[in-house]
Design a protein around this motif. Structure first.
Motif, mmCIF file in Angstrom:
data_model
loop_
_atom_site.group_PDB
_atom_site.id
_atom_site.type_symbol
_atom_site.label_atom_id
_atom_site.label_comp_id
_atom_site.label_asym_id
_atom_site.label_seq_id
_atom_site.Cartn_x
_atom_site.Cartn_y
_atom_site.Cartn_z
ATOM 1 N N LYS A 7 0.838 -1.201 0.000
ATOM 2 C CA LYS A 7 0.000 0.000 0.000
ATOM 3 C C LYS A 7 0.868 1.243 0.000
ATOM 4 O O LYS A 7 1.907 1.288 0.666
ATOM 5 N N ARG A 8 0.466 2.254 -0.753
ATOM 6 C CA ARG A 8 1.126 3.555 -0.703
ATOM 7 C C ARG A 8 0.576 4.347 0.468
ATOM 8 O O ARG A 8 -0.639 4.479 0.629
ATOM 9 N N HIS A 9 1.472 4.858 1.267
ATOM 10 C CA HIS A 9 1.058 5.646 2.441
ATOM 11 C C HIS A 9 1.271 7.119 2.094
ATOM 12 O O HIS A 9 2.357 7.678 2.294
ATOM 13 N N ILE A 10 0.226 7.749 1.577
ATOM 14 C CA ILE A 10 0.345 9.103 1.049
ATOM 15 C C ILE A 10 0.215 10.164 2.136
ATOM 16 O O ILE A 10 0.300 11.355 1.854
ATOM 17 N N ARG A 11 -0.018 9.720 3.347
ATOM 18 C CA ARG A 11 -0.075 10.641 4.491
ATOM 19 C C ARG A 11 0.783 10.069 5.600
ATOM 20 O O ARG A 11 0.784 8.859 5.840
ATOM 21 N N TYR A 12 1.471 10.930 6.317
ATOM 22 C CA TYR A 12 2.346 10.483 7.406
ATOM 23 C C TYR A 12 1.551 9.672 8.428
ATOM 24 O O TYR A 12 1.993 8.626 8.899
ATOM 25 N N ARG A 13 0.367 10.159 8.762
ATOM 26 C CA ARG A 13 -0.437 9.491 9.784
ATOM 27 C C ARG A 13 -0.890 8.101 9.332
ATOM 28 O O ARG A 13 -1.048 7.202 10.154
ATOM 29 N N ASP A 14 -1.097 7.927 8.023
ATOM 30 C CA ASP A 14 -1.486 6.611 7.512
ATOM 31 C C ASP A 14 -0.375 5.589 7.760
ATOM 32 O O ASP A 14 -0.631 4.448 8.142
ATOM 33 N N LEU A 15 0.872 5.993 7.502
ATOM 34 C CA LEU A 15 2.005 5.104 7.731
ATOM 35 C C LEU A 15 2.134 4.767 9.213
ATOM 36 O O LEU A 15 2.362 3.598 9.579
ATOM 37 N N ALA A 16 1.972 5.779 10.077
ATOM 38 C CA ALA A 16 2.051 5.532 11.523
ATOM 39 C C ALA A 16 0.941 4.579 11.964
ATOM 40 O O ALA A 16 1.170 3.666 12.776
ATOM 41 N N GLY A 17 -0.265 4.771 11.427
ATOM 42 C CA GLY A 17 -1.368 3.878 11.781
ATOM 43 C C GLY A 17 -1.136 2.459 11.305
ATOM 44 O O GLY A 17 -1.459 1.491 12.005
ATOM 45 N N PHE A 18 -0.586 2.301 10.125
ATOM 46 C CA PHE A 18 -0.322 0.970 9.567
ATOM 47 C C PHE A 18 0.713 0.226 10.416
ATOM 48 O O PHE A 18 0.583 -0.981 10.662
ATOM 49 N N LEU A 19 1.749 0.939 10.862
ATOM 50 C CA LEU A 19 2.837 0.293 11.591
ATOM 51 C C LEU A 19 2.559 0.120 13.074
ATOM 52 O O LEU A 19 2.970 -0.881 13.677
ATOM 53 N N TYR A 20 1.846 1.078 13.679
ATOM 54 C CA TYR A 20 1.698 1.085 15.135
ATOM 55 C C TYR A 20 0.263 0.892 15.628
ATOM 56 O O TYR A 20 0.052 0.431 16.737
ATOM 57 N N GLY A 21 -0.718 1.308 14.846
ATOM 58 C CA GLY A 21 -2.100 1.217 15.302
ATOM 59 C C GLY A 21 -2.777 2.574 15.444
ATOM 60 O O GLY A 21 -2.191 3.620 15.140
ATOM 61 N N ARG A 22 -4.004 2.543 15.903
ATOM 62 C CA ARG A 22 -4.873 3.721 15.925
ATOM 63 C C ARG A 22 -4.333 4.857 16.793
ATOM 64 O O ARG A 22 -4.405 6.024 16.404
ATOM 65 N N THR A 23 -3.797 4.521 17.962
ATOM 66 C CA THR A 23 -3.314 5.580 18.865
ATOM 67 C C THR A 23 -2.185 6.377 18.217
ATOM 68 O O THR A 23 -2.165 7.609 18.255
ATOM 69 N N ALA A 24 -1.250 5.648 17.599
ATOM 70 C CA ALA A 24 -0.140 6.327 16.925
ATOM 71 C C ALA A 24 -0.637 7.158 15.756
ATOM 72 O O ALA A 24 -0.115 8.246 15.483
ATOM 73 N N TYR A 25 -1.646 6.644 15.042
ATOM 74 C CA TYR A 25 -2.244 7.401 13.940
ATOM 75 C C TYR A 25 -2.702 8.777 14.426
ATOM 76 O O TYR A 25 -2.407 9.803 13.812
ATOM 77 N N LEU B 125 -1.834 10.381 17.286
ATOM 78 C CA LEU B 125 -0.747 11.184 17.847
ATOM 79 C C LEU B 125 0.103 11.826 16.753
ATOM 80 O O LEU B 125 0.450 13.002 16.833
ATOM 81 N N VAL B 126 0.436 11.042 15.724
ATOM 82 C CA VAL B 126 1.239 11.573 14.628
ATOM 83 C C VAL B 126 0.461 12.627 13.860
ATOM 84 O O VAL B 126 1.013 13.642 13.424
ATOM 85 N N TRP B 127 -0.823 12.402 13.690
ATOM 86 C CA TRP B 127 -1.683 13.381 13.039
ATOM 87 C C TRP B 127 -1.601 14.722 13.777
ATOM 88 O O TRP B 127 -1.370 15.775 13.174
#
Length: 438
Positions: free
Chosen positions: A91-109, A111-113
């Motif tokens: 998957k292409r992660h076109i947003r920083y928060r999307d990549l954080a969510g994919f790797l770490y989960g909802r909370t990181a999504y 926080l990074v957002w």
């Protein structure tokens, strides 16, 4: 976690099995060269006119030069590391928060957002301050009557930013404006460079001693470290990379190599020459120090103003993309409904930005604060940890140790720079009142 935490459903990219999230903005549309120009514009924005004062003065010749060169190298490394994570898990992660969510989960999504949008908001506050300061400098060249103060010029700059945001629907639509912005950039940097050389040749010996003493001097040095990393980084590599054509990783690395070789030369040149010409007396807006014909200085000030307006749009684009996608902007960008939407939503965002810019117009401290709070974590700490998580068992123990060392060092730097910037901001708010005319 297979679908990540994107804002909307996904689709397949043409001629590729890689999935990209839905977005109201254009994806895979731009050449690596156009993206390299966008990145270089961010580096050589009107902020670059301040680094003689905000980096070289607190650090001196040795600390300033070594720091800028070191920051250039590690910023290229960290940005390339982030670019290599753009396609993870099919998957292409076109947003920083999307990549954080994919790797770490909802909370990181989440926080990074929050961290990224705070970063971009602070950067945009700085751009409004810069553009307002340039307008004020232009005004007093011809009419120094003190009737209009810095907050008035910041308000005018805010209006210009709103009009540009309405007229430019997304990042890829900057095409023709990139040419104008590059011209503006070359004008103010060339004028500042040439006039600084003339002043430096004629001037008596300058004082290059680091100003201040005791704790104040130490805090200023630490704050300047935050400025070093603020100078070269955006905190939005995935969003910029989203606009680039396939192959997205290879082309982004080309764009980054362009940014950190050709693209950084003007910044280094004008920073060093400004400090050489005026020593520790150089201001946080170099054009305030130079001497020359009023018409030439006027061209430089107006060029800095217009370039800041265009570059602000780059750093505001992730916010605009979220809002446009969230509220389902469809059809022609020039449909009355979409124009009205941009007027109300983007206008509201920029009115708030402009108000805070006028309230506390301390540009140097905004650089330090932004670098400490968000630029260092987003550009150095998170990419190193994300790389460890994404590669898992593919990394040797030595590579993992290297990334963990980067995380530890930059975490300490971020905390120290934040404390220093906060302390200096508090000191200045005690010296100057709100809506100060600096």
């Amino acid at each position: 976690m297979e679908n990540g935490f994107g804002d909307s459903p996904s689709r397949k990219e043409k001629k590729s099995d890689v999935v990209i999230p839905e977005t109201a903005h254009q994806v895979s549309n731009d050449s690596w060269f156009q993206v390299g120009v966008v990145l270089s514009m961010g580096v050589n924005s009107a902020y670059a006119l301040g680094y003689s004062g905000t980096i070289m003065v607190p650090l001196g010749w040795i600390g300033g030069v070594v720091g800028l060169v070191f920051s250039t190298i590690v910023s290229l490394y960290a940005s390339a590391l982030m670019a290599k994570l753009h396609e993870v898990g099919g998957k292409r992660h076109i947003r920083y928060r999307d990549l954080a969510g994919f790797l770490y989960g909802r909370t990181a999504y989440m926080l990074v957002w929050a961290l990224q949008y705070a970063n971009l908001f602070l950067i945009n506050i700085g751009y409004v301050i810069v553009s307002g300061s340039a307008l004020k400098a232009f005004y007093i060249l011809f009419k120094d009557d003190h009737h209009l103060k810095l907050p008035h010029f910041i308000a005018i700059a805010g209006v210009a930013c709103i009009l540009f945001a309405i007229a430019t629907p997304h990042l890829s639509a900057l095409r023709i404006w990139l040419g104008f912005s590059s011209l503006f950039m070359l004008l103010y940097l060339a004028i500042a460079f040439v006039l600084s050389v003339e002043d430096g040749v004629k001037a008596p010996p300058r004082d290059y001693n680091i100003p201040g003493s005791g704790d104040k001097k130490i805090w200023a040095i630490i704050g300047a470290i935050g400025n070093l990393f603020f100078a070269f980084n955006t905190g939005m590599i995935p969003e910029i990379q989203a606009t680039i054509r396939q192959p997205v990783v290879g082309n982004m690395v080309k764009a980054l190599n362009f940014q950190f070789t050709v693209g950084v030369v003007p910044l280094h040149a004008v920073t060093y020459i400004g400090y050489w010409a005026y020593g520790s007396g150089v201001s946080s807006y170099l054009l305030n120090n130079v001497h020359g014909p009023a018409w030439l200085l006027g061209v430089a000030h107006l060029s800095a103003f217009f370039q800041a307006v265009v570059t602000l749009h780059i750093f505001a684009s992730p916010t605009y993309e979220y809002l446009d996608t969230k509220y389902g902007i469809e059809g022609s960008n020039w449909a009355p409904r979409n124009i009205l939407f941009r007027l109300i939503v983007r206008g509201g965002y920029l009115i708030m930005t402009t108000f805070l810019s006028a309230l506390l117009p301390f540009l140097g401290n905004f650089m330090s604060l932004t670098g400490a709070i968000s630029t260092i974590p987003l550009t150095f700490i998170l990419p190193n940890h994300m790389y460890i998580v994404a590669k898992k068992n593919k990394l040797s123990s030595l590579r993992k140790s290297w990334h963990w060392l980067n995380i530890a060092v930059f975490s300490c730097m971020s905390v120290a720079a934040f404390v220093a910037a906060l302390k200096l901001t508090i000191i200045q708010t005690q010296t100057y009142h709100v809506f100060a005319d600096l």
